[in-house]
Design a protein around this motif. Structure first.
Motif, PDB file in Angstrom:
ATOM      1  N   LEU A   1       1.015  -1.355  -0.019  1.00 23.66           N
ATOM      2  CA  LEU A   1      -0.120  -0.030   0.040  1.00 23.66           C
ATOM      3  C   LEU A   1       0.959   1.044  -0.105  1.00 23.66           C
ATOM      4  N   VAL A   2       0.957   1.961  -1.113  1.00 19.19           N
ATOM      5  CA  VAL A   2       1.635   3.220  -1.226  1.00 19.19           C
ATOM      6  C   VAL A   2       0.646   4.184  -0.907  1.00 19.19           C
ATOM      7  N   LEU A   3       1.280   4.895   0.220  1.00 15.76           N
ATOM      8  CA  LEU A   3       0.454   6.135   0.765  1.00 15.76           C
ATOM      9  C   LEU A   3       0.588   7.408  -0.289  1.00 15.76           C
ATOM     10  N   PRO A   4      -0.462   7.955  -0.890  1.00 13.36           N
ATOM     11  CA  PRO A   4      -0.172   9.023  -2.075  1.00 13.36           C
ATOM     12  C   PRO A   4       0.531  10.272  -1.610  1.00 13.36           C
ATOM     13  N   ASP A   5       0.226  11.084  -0.324  1.00  8.96           N
ATOM     14  CA  ASP A   5       0.834  12.290   0.031  1.00  8.96           C
ATOM     15  C   ASP A   5       2.481  12.318   0.270  1.00  8.96           C
ATOM     16  N   ASP A   6       2.942  10.774   0.283  1.00 16.20           N
ATOM     17  CA  ASP A   6       4.431  10.627   0.710  1.00 16.20           C
ATOM     18  C   ASP A   6       4.496   9.304  -0.015  1.00 16.20           C
ATOM     19  N   PRO A   7       4.866   8.963  -1.212  1.00 20.80           N
ATOM     20  CA  PRO A   7       5.218   7.781  -1.632  1.00 20.80           C
ATOM     21  C   PRO A   7       5.970   6.914  -1.225  1.00 20.80           C
ATOM     22  N   SER A   8       7.029   7.710  -0.349  1.00 23.50           N
ATOM     23  CA  SER A   8       8.127   6.768   0.249  1.00 23.50           C
ATOM     24  C   SER A   8       7.683   5.983   1.534  1.00 23.50           C
ATOM     25  N   VAL A   9       6.271   6.332   1.707  1.00 19.97           N
ATOM     26  CA  VAL A   9       5.844   5.542   2.891  1.00 19.97           C
ATOM     27  C   VAL A   9       4.861   4.434   2.471  1.00 19.97           C
ATOM     28  N   VAL A  10       5.360   3.283   2.665  1.00 16.34           N
ATOM     29  CA  VAL A  10       4.967   2.028   1.946  1.00 16.34           C
ATOM     30  C   VAL A  10       4.636   0.991   2.892  1.00 16.34           C
ATOM     31  N   ILE A  11       3.361   0.516   3.041  1.00 18.18           N
ATOM     32  CA  ILE A  11       2.743  -0.378   4.009  1.00 18.18           C
ATOM     33  C   ILE A  11       2.880  -1.741   3.260  1.00 18.18           C
ATOM     34  N   ARG A  12       4.041  -2.505   3.646  1.00 18.08           N
ATOM     35  CA  ARG A  12       4.730  -3.688   2.752  1.00 18.08           C
ATOM     36  C   ARG A  12       3.959  -5.047   3.489  1.00 18.08           C
ATOM     37  N   LEU A  13       3.482  -5.842   2.710  1.00 13.15           N
ATOM     38  CA  LEU A  13       3.051  -7.296   3.007  1.00 13.15           C
ATOM     39  C   LEU A  13       4.083  -7.743   4.052  1.00 13.15           C
ATOM     40  N   GLU A  14       5.380  -7.889   3.594  1.00  9.61           N
ATOM     41  CA  GLU A  14       6.359  -8.628   4.221  1.00  9.61           C
ATOM     42  C   GLU A  14       6.696  -7.973   5.790  1.00  9.61           C
ATOM     43  N   GLU A  15       6.617  -6.826   5.742  1.00  8.38           N
ATOM     44  CA  GLU A  15       6.799  -6.082   6.900  1.00  8.38           C
ATOM     45  C   GLU A  15       5.631  -6.000   7.930  1.00  8.38           C
ATOM     46  N   HIS A  16       4.433  -6.266   7.363  1.00  3.45           N
ATOM     47  CA  HIS A  16       3.135  -6.340   8.312  1.00  3.45           C
ATOM     48  C   HIS A  16       2.559  -7.665   7.976  1.00  3.45           C
TER      49      HIS A  16
END
Length: 420
Positions: free
Chosen positions: A113-128
């Protein structure tokens, strides 16, 4: 026993409520001396009072300290213990809670899940890894520049929706139910001014946990330690052989803390820690604040004695320097109280089973309002609210998990009535 099948309820409003609530900035302030620590927490609390009154809870009100109290009257002819459901309105000062823009990722299919207001913030399946249980769910996140506020506006929204449903479905039999929303939980003051006599509950449940199906009956026991270093201040141009910098002594103390144990970075499970979380000062005086944590209360004194010995050894190397070492109690492991009232947990576990989940009893490497409420005479375990990755930009919650939490509240209410 009610003939109404709670699990057939489908007219939830919990996600919509949640997304409205998170847009109200309720960040608390650990450095404030007022209570609540920020007036803006009352902005949400006033809205909650209005909404509770709209659904028919005439006594809903906000007190001078920012607590919301309300009562759902009993519809049973039995003498049922009075149960309270509690959540906190504030969000953590660790990350901005201003201008939250909730986003719904409908029918999640395992993607990052790439968060649009700061694309460097990504909720990754492997980390969650808990995202693996969310396939097909609707995941709610923030937009990448703020926290979301699932801790604990998910719990607030769940209690609010459960209250609405209890009024809308009078076939759900229950005793008297109390609702309590607290400020300042995130800065450790959530129940400082709660009026338990006015609340009038026998037992309580906080909705402030994480993964769906979990219920927590054990927390850390917690103390705070403040160390004050008294140095010797001399003009630096004439300091040779005279100056003793309190700031350098404080730095030595922190440097000599154990590297491979007794820290949050090196412990897990039931292991305790000694954690410096604030330092300030100068040459003449410096202060270090520590938090001391352990699931076994008697271990706190051992950790504090080890810290005091370390401080003494360091200070001894700096002639003329003195120190003060002050311990303050913060909260205690609620299991010590809850073990005396097993029915509270038994009903919580059974309620989770009745919504079709496998209950998981957990301990918290932290504390909740329920820790202190339990020791104030209101036994209070912590039920899941569904949020994950608290206090940061990657916080997320599932709409379906919040709906399960609403149903769990309803089942807890009916189980107390059934077993009365």
């Amino acid at each position: 026993m009610s003939n109404f099948d709670i699990n057939t309820i489908s007219d939830f409003q919990v996600a919509e409520r949640f997304m409205r609530y998170v847009q109200i900035d309720t960040t608390s302030d650990p450095n404030a001396t007022s209570f609540p620590s920020t007036e803006k927490q009352k902005d949400l609390s006033r809205l909650l009072v209005a909404e509770l009154q709209q659904i028919g809870l005439a006594d809903a009100h906000l007190d001078e300290y920012g607590y919301v109290y309300a009562t759902i009257p009993s519809n049973s002819d039995k003498q049922v213990p009075v149960i309270c459901f509690c959540s906190h309105v504030d969000t953590s000062p660790d990350c901005s809670g201003a201008g939250v823009k909730p986003i719904v990722h409908v029918n999640y299919q395992g993607q990052d899940l790439v968060l649009p207001d700061d694309p460097s913030v990504v909720i990754r399946l492997e980390e969650h890894p808990d995202l693996r249980n969310q396939i097909g769910h609707d995941i709610i996140t923030a937009s990448g520049t703020t926290l979301l506020g699932a801790d604990d506006k998910a719990g607030v929204a769940e209690i609010m929706d459960a209250a609405r449903l209890l009024i809308a479905h009078p076939d759900i039999k229950h005793g008297e139910i109390k609702i309590l929303f607290t400020p300042d939980e995130e800065v450790g003051r959530g129940v400082n001014h709660v009026d338990l006599a006015k609340l009038g509950a026998d037992f309580a449940y906080t909705l402030d946990g994480e993964k769906a199906g979990t219920i927590e009956d054990e927390t850390f026991s917690a103390d705070g330690v403040r160390i004050v270093i008294n140095g010797i201040s001399v003009h630096p141009g004439f300091a040779k052989g005279k100056m003793q910098s309190a700031l350098k002594v404080a730095a030595e103390i922190i440097s000599e803390l154990p590297k491979d144990r007794l820290s949050p970075e090196t412990t897990s499970g039931k292991e305790g820690f000694v954690h410096p979380n604030h330092i300030q000062g100068g040459v003449d005086r410096a202060e270090i604040d520590f938090i001391i944590r352990d699931h076994k209360t008697t271990n706190l004194a051992r950790h504090e004695a080890e810290l005091r010995q370390l401080v003494e050894d360091v200070v001894a190397r700096f002639p003329g320097v003195t120190y003060d070492f002050a311990v303050s109690e913060q909260y205690r492991n609620m299991k010590e109280v809850l073990d005396q009232h097993p029915k509270v947990m038994d009903i919580g576990l059974e309620a989770i089973r009745r919504v079709g989940l496998t209950p998981e009893r957990r301990s918290i490497r932290g504390g909740t309002d329920g820790s202190r409420l339990s020791f104030m005479g209101l036994p209070c375990p912590n039920v899941f609210a569904g949020g994950h990755a608290f206090h940061g930009k990657m916080e997320w919650v599932s709409r379906q998990d919040m709906e399960k939490a609403v149903l769990t509240i309803l089942h807890i209410a009916t189980l107390w009535e059934e077993q009365a």
